[in-house]
Design an enzyme around this catalytic site. Structure first.
Site, short mmCIF file in Angstrom:
data_model
loop_
_atom_site.label_atom_id
_atom_site.label_comp_id
_atom_site.label_asym_id
_atom_site.label_seq_id
_atom_site.Cartn_x
_atom_site.Cartn_y
_atom_site.Cartn_z
N ASP A 275 0.86 -1.16 0.00
CA ASP A 275 0.00 0.00 0.00
C ASP A 275 0.91 1.23 0.00
O ASP A 275 2.13 1.14 0.10
CB ASP A 275 -0.95 -0.03 1.21
CG ASP A 275 -2.17 0.86 1.02
OD1 ASP A 275 -3.19 0.63 1.66
OD2 ASP A 275 -2.09 1.79 0.16
C1 GLC Z 1 -4.31 4.36 -0.09
C2 GLC Z 1 -5.18 3.18 0.27
C3 GLC Z 1 -5.23 2.13 -0.81
C4 GLC Z 1 -5.10 2.79 -2.17
C5 GLC Z 1 -3.71 3.36 -2.26
C6 GLC Z 1 -3.47 4.08 -3.59
O1 GLC Z 1 -3.64 4.80 1.03
O2 GLC Z 1 -4.95 2.52 1.50
O3 GLC Z 1 -6.47 1.41 -0.66
O4 GLC Z 1 -5.32 1.83 -3.18
O5 GLC Z 1 -3.42 4.23 -1.18
O6 GLC Z 1 -4.28 5.21 -3.66
#
Ligand code: GLC
Length: 737
Positions: A275
């Protein structure tokens, strides 16, 4: 001993697999050939995912960017892609990604609302439409479906998932994977799915985002893994690690999760991305010394691509030279990345047609599908005979969510354009003479100075429809709430409108289950609509007018008070389950004697039960369930449980009922939930029509991870219910031999 033998067996199987004589696929050969040409620096470049567009052209030209996110402009995407394909030494195309969570341009209901449809087919259709629109802009990878089991509505990200039940979660996740990816990843409209957040993110203590989770292996396997395993088996191309730590181990550095379970036990061969900076956050967790250490831990745990920590691109070459990360691990990661790019056809077709999206976005059939999904996602939770408002001529429309085109789209609707949103006010004006008095300007608004005007307007109308709920920003990531009542003076607005003495319909447009018990007392009917998206207005207008009949069911338990969280239907019974003898706060005598006898697991103030159970939802008609009968009351492990029952429409509207099958394993080597959803079916019946419905459930689906951590069906006594929610139904017993 048993575990040791299992381990030996596993090692031998793996040894065989690694030197399998299975012929390599054409893509595997292409990956091998390309990998053999790559320098270590180029390999690490593929593992690097950055957020941005045109300003990444230079790094793309140097082969230092494997993927970008958050750029959706076709021309900008082509510019970055051109640098990678035509200027970098090996011309490896970039994988363009975006959070396409519930639609791209045409915004569908938030995933929690889609779960309320209990209609995987319509969810798959919505994901397919999202893929067609997103790929037309150049996006080929979405960070969806979010599969986090959510049992605590204080957690803002309940909006993004499919609620509290593992079975519903798995079906919805599989529907989205199929919809996004289609039948062939190389199809230009195929959007690679990403199952997330692996794992247990929704179990954050206190419902506070990013917080600690304490989940046993058995709970992971019985509750949190199933949807991930089902979607992995359905062919999900990628997986995202979660921010949280489980019992002290951050998922992004958890080898047991990312290698032992995902690769060795499940045999999944997709690509793992972190993430956003979840690798870097292992420093804050206290799991890593510094950014270099996070890169070492994440890669050795099984991560392939690093989203936005910059740790991989900065330190991996050093780590390899120091022997802390093997080039074999790097090759494993890069192989998974290149394989996906070949599968998506990016080497053959790296560029996007810059004229395509204008012809595809918001296509009429997309809007119609979004409207139908919004209709099916709405849950009727109260109706004292006032809905549908078919007889009314003049209605008052009031409330901060009646004409809020941006808010109505909900969280994670980056690319939806509010100009395309049709609001309830706009749609209702097509059906009624509307008196429009907002009353409040936004959901947190506390200014009640217009309330008298609203009440006077209500007295001039045949009925009043009050649109309340949450601004989009009040749910979603990092937006946990400790109080779940309607914000601002919204409850006061409903109460003020009720003083006019006309029928009051409350419509809640929110990103989570709110505690609306006090509001139910001030309205004659309530429709609950989880941020319904672009076509939420026409959908709600059709339901209010009676052109459509509500069929949604709650994908999460609704609480009486946030203090009851976490609360979920498929709970264990405890040694002192509620038995109806509970003494409530105001019934306790003054100077009562100390006692703990006869007490059960409940709250003095709110009692035991929730406000509304999982699976609950009314219709404009009524349904009657006949007593279920089983074909066989004694079953072997290889048998199929067949349950039949009569379902009758006993009202005056055609309607669709989501009939649900629940099963309880009454005694296990470990305690088992009081009920578990095992099947459901949407059944449409005309007034007076009845139908025999049969559920078939292989006994093998009663398996669970038991005291010995084996996945088995244990013989014994079972109980089943067929009902319209998780708190109803006539129990029928059966035995597994
Ligand atoms: C965010 C979220 C994740 C998302 C990623 C990209 O912090 O936790 O679900 O896909 O970053 O935006």
């Amino acid at each position: 001993m048993k575990r040791f033998l299992n381990a030996i067996m596993l090692i031998s199987v793996l040894a065989l697999a690694s030197c399998s004589t299975e012929p390599k696929s054409d893509i595997d050969r292409k990956v091998d050939e390309l990998l053999s040409k790559m320098t270590l620096h180029e390999k690490v470049g593929q593992m690097n995912q950055l957020s941005g567009g045109a300003w990444l052209v230079d790094q793309a030209a140097k082969g230092e960017v494997g993927s970008i996110l958050n750029c959706v402009d076709p021309a900008e995407i082509n510019a970055v892609q051109k640098a990678a394909v035509e200027e970098s030494r090996l011309g490896i195309p970039i994988l363009v990604s975006r959070d396409v969570i519930h639609g791209f341009r045409t915004i569908f209901p938030i995933p929690l609302g889609q779960a309320a449809t209990f209609d995987p087919a319509i969810v798959e259709k919505g994901a397919r439409i999202a893929a067609v629109e997103a790929t037309a802009s150049g996006v080929r990878w979405t960070f969806s479906p979010m599969l986090d089991i959510a049992r605590d509505p204080r957690w803002g990200r309940v909006a993004e998932g499919s609620g509290e039940d593992p079975y519903l979660d798995a079906l919805m996740g599989v529907a989205m994977v199929k919809g996004y990816q289609g039948d062939d990843l190389s199809d230009p409209t195929s959007l690679a799915a990403c199952i997330k957040h692996f794992v247990g993110y929704g179990a954050a203590e206190g419902g506070r985002d990013y917080n600690t989770t304490m989940i046993s292996e058995r709970s992971l396997r019985n509750t949190y893994f199933p949807a991930f395993k089902a979607t992995a088996e359905a062919g999900a191309a990628t997986l995202m690690t979660s921010f949280n730590e489980i019992d002290g181990i951050p998922s992004t550095g958890n080898k047991w999760l990312l290698k032992d379970i995902l690769r060795d036990e499940w045999g999944w061969d997709g690509m793992v991305v972190t993430d956003w900076n979840s690798a870097g956050e292992m420093i804050a967790h206290g799991f890593s010394r510094d950014l270099k250490h996070t890169a070492e831990q994440a890669i050795n745990a099984g991560v392939d691509m690093d989203m936005m920590s910059y740790g991989f691109i900065q330190y991996v070459e050093e780590l390899v030279k120091e022997g802390k990360v093997s080039e074999k691990e790097i090759d494993r990661a890069v192989r998974n990345i290149l394989k996906l790019k070949f599968e998506l056809g990016l080497f053959e077709n790296p560029y996007v047609d810059e004229t395509a999206s204008a012809k595809i976005d918001y296509a009429p059939e997309h809007l119609e599908a979004a409207k139908q999904c919004a209709i099916e996602s709405a849950v009727l939770i109260k109706n004292d005979g006032v809905l549908p408002l078919s007889g009314a001529k003049t209605i008052l429309v009031t409330g901060p969510l009646a004409d809020a085109p941006y808010e109505q789209m909900g969280t994670w609707a980056f690319d939806g354009q509010k100009e395309h949103t049709v609001t309830p006010l706009a749609a209702l004006r097509q059906e009624y003479d509307v008196i429009w008095e907002p009353g409040l300007d936004y959901s947190r608004d506390k200014d009640m100075s217009d309330f008298a005007k609203v009440r006077r307007a209500a007295s001039r109308a045949d009925a009043a429809v009050v649109f309340v709920g949450e601004e989009a920003i009040l749910s979603g990531e990092a937006h946990s709430l400790s109080n779940l009542n309607l914000q601002g003076a919204q409850s006061e607005l409903i109460a003020e409108v009720a003083k006019a003495g006309k029928p009051v319909v409350a419509v809640v447009i929110a990103g989570r289950p709110l505690t609306i018990e006090r509001d139910l007392a001030n309205c004659d009917a309530m429709l609950y609509s989880f941020h319904p998206g672009t076509m939420g207005g026409p959908a709600l207008a059709d339901l209010i007018k009676g052109k459509a009949v509500p069929s949604g069911k709650l994908p999460m338990t609704f609480l009486r008070d946030a203090g009851q969280a976490p609360f979920y239907y498929n709970h264990n019974n405890s040694g002192r389950p509620c038995n109806g003898t509970e003494t409530l706060l105001n019934d306790i005598p003054i100077a009562a004697g100390q006692t703990s006898l006869g007490c059960t697991s409940y709250y003095l103030d709110t009692g035991y039960g929730p406000l509304l159970p999982f699976g609950y939802g009314l219709s404009y008609t009524t349904f009657e369930y006949g007593k279920p009968s089983v074909e066989k009351a004694e079953l072997g492990r290889d048998d199929v449980l067949k349950v039949s029952f009569e379902l009758k429409n006993t009202g005056k509207y055609e309607g669709t009922e989501v009939a649900q099958l629940y099963v309880q394993d009454k005694v296990g080597s470990v305690v088992r939930p009081v009920r578990e959803l095992k099947r459901f079916e949407r059944v449409t019946l005309a007034p007076g029509e009845s139908r025999t419905v049969t559920f078939e459930l292989p006994v093998s689906e009663l398996a669970f991870w038991n005291i010995d951590m084996e996945y088995v069906v244990e013989p014994g006594d079972f109980r089943l219910w067929v009902a319209g929610d998780s708190a109803s139904g006539t129990p029928v017993d059966f035995i597994v031999k």
